[in-house]
Design a protein around this motif. Structure first.
Motif, PDB file in Angstrom:
ATOM      1  N   GLY A   4      46.050  58.476  -0.743  1.00  0.00           N
ATOM      2  CA  GLY A   4      46.503  59.024   0.526  1.00  0.00           C
ATOM      3  C   GLY A   4      45.815  60.287   0.968  1.00  0.00           C
ATOM      4  N   HIS A   5      44.938  60.836   0.140  1.00  0.00           N
ATOM      5  CA  HIS A   5      44.221  62.063   0.495  1.00  0.00           C
ATOM      6  C   HIS A   5      42.825  61.725   1.017  1.00  0.00           C
ATOM      7  CE1 HIS A   5      47.356  64.501  -1.313  1.00  0.00           C
ATOM      8  NE2 HIS A   5      47.275  63.776  -2.424  1.00  0.00           N
ATOM      9  N   LEU A   6      42.429  62.388   2.082  1.00  0.00           N
ATOM     10  CA  LEU A   6      41.128  62.148   2.701  1.00  0.00           C
ATOM     11  C   LEU A   6      40.097  63.153   2.188  1.00  0.00           C
ATOM     12  CD1 LEU A   6      42.222  61.521   6.399  1.00  0.00           C
ATOM     13  CD2 LEU A   6      41.493  59.817   4.722  1.00  0.00           C
ATOM     14  N   ILE A   7      38.888  62.659   1.995  1.00  0.00           N
ATOM     15  CA  ILE A   7      37.762  63.495   1.581  1.00  0.00           C
ATOM     16  C   ILE A   7      36.627  63.250   2.567  1.00  0.00           C
ATOM     17  CG2 ILE A   7      36.020  63.928  -0.195  1.00  0.00           C
ATOM     18  CD1 ILE A   7      38.090  63.017  -2.270  1.00  0.00           C
ATOM     19  N   ALA A   8      36.177  64.286   3.231  1.00  0.00           N
ATOM     20  CA  ALA A   8      35.094  64.148   4.205  1.00  0.00           C
ATOM     21  C   ALA A   8      33.892  64.964   3.754  1.00  0.00           C
ATOM     22  CB  ALA A   8      35.546  64.609   5.586  1.00  0.00           C
ATOM     23  N   VAL A   9      32.709  64.369   3.906  1.00  0.00           N
ATOM     24  CA  VAL A   9      31.455  65.060   3.616  1.00  0.00           C
ATOM     25  C   VAL A   9      30.520  64.813   4.792  1.00  0.00           C
ATOM     26  CG1 VAL A   9      29.474  65.295   2.079  1.00  0.00           C
ATOM     27  CG2 VAL A   9      31.731  64.736   1.135  1.00  0.00           C
ATOM     28  N   GLY A  10      29.897  65.860   5.296  1.00  0.00           N
ATOM     29  CA  GLY A  10      28.973  65.710   6.411  1.00  0.00           C
ATOM     30  C   GLY A  10      29.702  65.500   7.726  1.00  0.00           C
ATOM     31  N   GLY A  11      29.006  64.846   8.657  1.00  0.00           N
ATOM     32  CA  GLY A  11      29.573  64.624   9.975  1.00  0.00           C
ATOM     33  C   GLY A  11      29.518  65.857  10.858  1.00  0.00           C
ATOM     34  N   TYR A  12      28.526  66.716  10.633  1.00  0.00           N
ATOM     35  CA  TYR A  12      28.455  67.984  11.353  1.00  0.00           C
ATOM     36  C   TYR A  12      27.575  67.931  12.601  1.00  0.00           C
ATOM     37  CZ  TYR A  12      30.653  69.692   7.119  1.00  0.00           C
ATOM     38  OH  TYR A  12      31.513  69.882   6.075  1.00  0.00           O
ATOM     39  N   GLY A  13      27.177  66.740  13.011  1.00  0.00           N
ATOM     40  CA  GLY A  13      26.419  66.616  14.247  1.00  0.00           C
ATOM     41  C   GLY A  13      24.924  66.684  14.035  1.00  0.00           C
ATOM     42  N   ASN A  14      24.180  66.418  15.108  1.00  0.00           N
ATOM     43  CA  ASN A  14      22.731  66.250  14.987  1.00  0.00           C
ATOM     44  C   ASN A  14      21.986  67.547  14.693  1.00  0.00           C
ATOM     45  OD1 ASN A  14      23.498  66.803  17.881  1.00  0.00           O
ATOM     46  ND2 ASN A  14      21.285  66.963  18.083  1.00  0.00           N
ATOM     47  N   ILE A  15      22.587  68.701  15.009  1.00  0.00           N
ATOM     48  CA  ILE A  15      21.904  69.967  14.749  1.00  0.00           C
ATOM     49  C   ILE A  15      22.125  70.421  13.308  1.00  0.00           C
ATOM     50  CG2 ILE A  15      21.788  72.422  15.353  1.00  0.00           C
ATOM     51  CD1 ILE A  15      22.491  71.656  18.221  1.00  0.00           C
ATOM     52  N   LEU A  16      23.355  70.306  12.822  1.00  0.00           N
ATOM     53  CA  LEU A  16      23.684  70.844  11.504  1.00  0.00           C
ATOM     54  C   LEU A  16      23.730  69.789  10.406  1.00  0.00           C
ATOM     55  CD1 LEU A  16      26.524  73.337  12.510  1.00  0.00           C
ATOM     56  CD2 LEU A  16      24.131  73.825  12.055  1.00  0.00           C
ATOM     57  N   GLY A  17      23.709  68.523  10.753  1.00  0.00           N
ATOM     58  CA  GLY A  17      23.867  67.508   9.713  1.00  0.00           C
ATOM     59  C   GLY A  17      23.389  66.133  10.132  1.00  0.00           C
ATOM     60  N   ASP A  18      24.270  65.133   9.976  1.00  0.00           N
ATOM     61  CA  ASP A  18      23.986  63.729  10.287  1.00  0.00           C
ATOM     62  C   ASP A  18      22.836  63.162   9.444  1.00  0.00           C
ATOM     63  OD1 ASP A  18      26.028  63.516  12.042  1.00  0.00           O
ATOM     64  OD2 ASP A  18      24.814  63.620  13.850  1.00  0.00           O
ATOM     65  N   GLU A  19      22.805  63.548   8.167  1.00  0.00           N
ATOM     66  CA  GLU A  19      21.757  63.086   7.265  1.00  0.00           C
ATOM     67  C   GLU A  19      21.726  61.561   7.189  1.00  0.00           C
ATOM     68  OE1 GLU A  19      23.332  67.077   6.028  1.00  0.00           O
ATOM     69  OE2 GLU A  19      24.246  65.115   6.423  1.00  0.00           O
ATOM     70  N   GLY A  20      20.519  60.997   7.194  1.00  0.00           N
ATOM     71  CA  GLY A  20      20.360  59.558   7.072  1.00  0.00           C
ATOM     72  C   GLY A  20      20.699  58.770   8.318  1.00  0.00           C
ATOM     73  N   SER A  21      21.018  59.461   9.400  1.00  0.00           N
ATOM     74  CA  SER A  21      21.376  58.782  10.653  1.00  0.00           C
ATOM     75  C   SER A  21      20.131  58.406  11.439  1.00  0.00           C
ATOM     76  CB  SER A  21      22.240  59.705  11.513  1.00  0.00           C
ATOM     77  OG  SER A  21      21.461  60.804  11.983  1.00  0.00           O
ATOM     78  N   GLY A  22      20.337  57.611  12.486  1.00  0.00           N
ATOM     79  CA  GLY A  22      19.230  57.269  13.362  1.00  0.00           C
ATOM     80  C   GLY A  22      18.618  58.501  13.995  1.00  0.00           C
ATOM     81  N   TYR A  23      19.475  59.442  14.402  1.00  0.00           N
ATOM     82  CA  TYR A  23      18.965  60.675  15.001  1.00  0.00           C
ATOM     83  C   TYR A  23      18.129  61.448  13.998  1.00  0.00           C
ATOM     84  CZ  TYR A  23      18.788  64.875  17.898  1.00  0.00           C
ATOM     85  OH  TYR A  23      18.342  65.925  18.655  1.00  0.00           O
ATOM     86  N   ALA A  24      18.638  61.600  12.769  1.00  0.00           N
ATOM     87  CA  ALA A  24      17.929  62.384  11.752  1.00  0.00           C
ATOM     88  C   ALA A  24      16.598  61.750  11.386  1.00  0.00           C
ATOM     89  CB  ALA A  24      18.806  62.534  10.513  1.00  0.00           C
ATOM     90  N   ILE A  25      16.559  60.425  11.330  1.00  0.00           N
ATOM     91  CA  ILE A  25      15.306  59.724  11.025  1.00  0.00           C
ATOM     92  C   ILE A  25      14.271  59.988  12.116  1.00  0.00           C
ATOM     93  CG2 ILE A  25      14.236  57.435  10.848  1.00  0.00           C
ATOM     94  CD1 ILE A  25      16.861  56.521   9.477  1.00  0.00           C
ATOM     95  N   SER A  26      14.684  59.856  13.370  1.00  0.00           N
ATOM     96  CA  SER A  26      13.756  60.075  14.482  1.00  0.00           C
ATOM     97  C   SER A  26      13.303  61.531  14.555  1.00  0.00           C
ATOM     98  CB  SER A  26      14.412  59.666  15.803  1.00  0.00           C
ATOM     99  OG  SER A  26      14.735  58.287  15.809  1.00  0.00           O
TER     100      SER A  26
END
Length: 307
Positions: free
Chosen positions: A132-154
């Protein structure tokens, strides 16, 4: 005896999808509506979500027990109970729960189990669930994060191409970008890049992937680096679980679904640290989360009882 059913809603930035399921999880019908991203347009998003649900309610002869709505932008707006109450008031006061679209995807991807959902599309984020506990890592947007995303690759590919251009060295990414932007020289690309929307930038990642598949060393280097960063985030999330750690990880998003090189590199690196991890590809039908949601927090109703 009236047919009993439940509705799940995936309210995103481009459209909203409402799907009705019977008590056995069989789909009974669906409706499509306008965008439900409430941080961009609160009243418009609520109206689109409510109208989509009401359209679906009109299609089905039965008793709707509850409605689970996953909403893009809810984490920014906050006050989920008020959002749920507002939607409920517009859909005959049906029991309603509002959650973020990422949590909706987590419930659907894990099908009620503990584990994690890793999203890598335009952006990226790791969402884990344990007891029942949530753990979040990343998700800080295209400037500060989004590692491995389409935006980060481009973005990384553009940086590689610009560096090679400055050095006047060969790089297949230079030809790729000049062709995509229809310009003669690489130094004309950066101004065009800055004018693009996030989805447009992310859309160029498929061209980087194709170049990497063809063996271009600079494109391969970009994919490897972004795969490493995404694997790093997953390992951070797994490290934060308590023992015994759940080892189920569902992958979703256009990058993880379509880029076999990146996905394979991510899985291999994570398994070096956690050999027992089990990866799967989520089918992306996030409205199914209503089938697996175990919450009792469907408080906004008149003549119904909690499911």
């Amino acid at each position: 005896m009236a047919l009993k059913y439940q509705i799940g809603v995936d309210a995103g930035g481009t459209h909203s999808t409402a799907i009705a399921y019977d008590e056995n999880g069989k789909e009974l019908g669906r409706a499509e509506g306008g965008p439900g991203q409430i941080n961009a347009d609160y009243e418009g998003g609520i109206t689109n979500i409510s109208n989509t649900i009401n359209e679906l309610l009109d299609k089905i002869d039965g008793d709707c027990m509850r409605v689970l709505v996953g909403i893009a932008g809810l984490s920014v707006v906050g006050n989920a109970p008020e959002v749920a109450a507002t939607i409920s008031s517009r859909i005959n006061n049906l029991p309603t729960r509002a959650i973020t679209d990422s949590l909706l995807a987590l419930y659907a991807g894990l099908e009620g189990d503990d584990g994690a959902l890793v999203i890598a599309g335009t952006g990226s984020v790791y969402n884990g669930l344990q007891n029942g506990h949530l753990i979040a890592v990343g998700g800080y947007g295209n400037i500060l994060g989004d590692e491995g995303s389409g935006y980060a690759i481009s973005r990384a590919a553009m940086q590689s191409a610009l560096l090679s251009w400055d050095k006047r060295e060969e790089n297949g990414l230079i030809d790729m970008f000049t062709n995509l932007f229809n310009v003669e020289h690489m130094d004309e690309c950066n101004a065009k890049f800055y004018k693009m929307s996030n989805p447009e930038v992310a859309g160029m990642a498929v061209h980087v992937a194709k170049l990497a598949d063809a063996g271009d060393k600079h494109a391969v280097a970009v994919i490897k680096e972004q795969a490493h960063l995404l694997a790093r985030d997953i390992i951070i999330g797994l490290n934060r679980y308590e023992d015994p750690k759940p080892m189920k990880i569902a992958l979703t998003g256009s990058v993880l679904a379509n880029n076999e090189m990146l996905r394979g590199l991510v899985e291999d690196e994570v398994k070096e640290e956690y050999p027992d991890v089990i990866f799967s590809i989520s089918n992306g039908e996030n409205a199914r989360a209503v089938i697996f949601d175990k919450s009792k927090d469907y408080r906004y109703f008149t003549n119904h009882t909690n499911y």
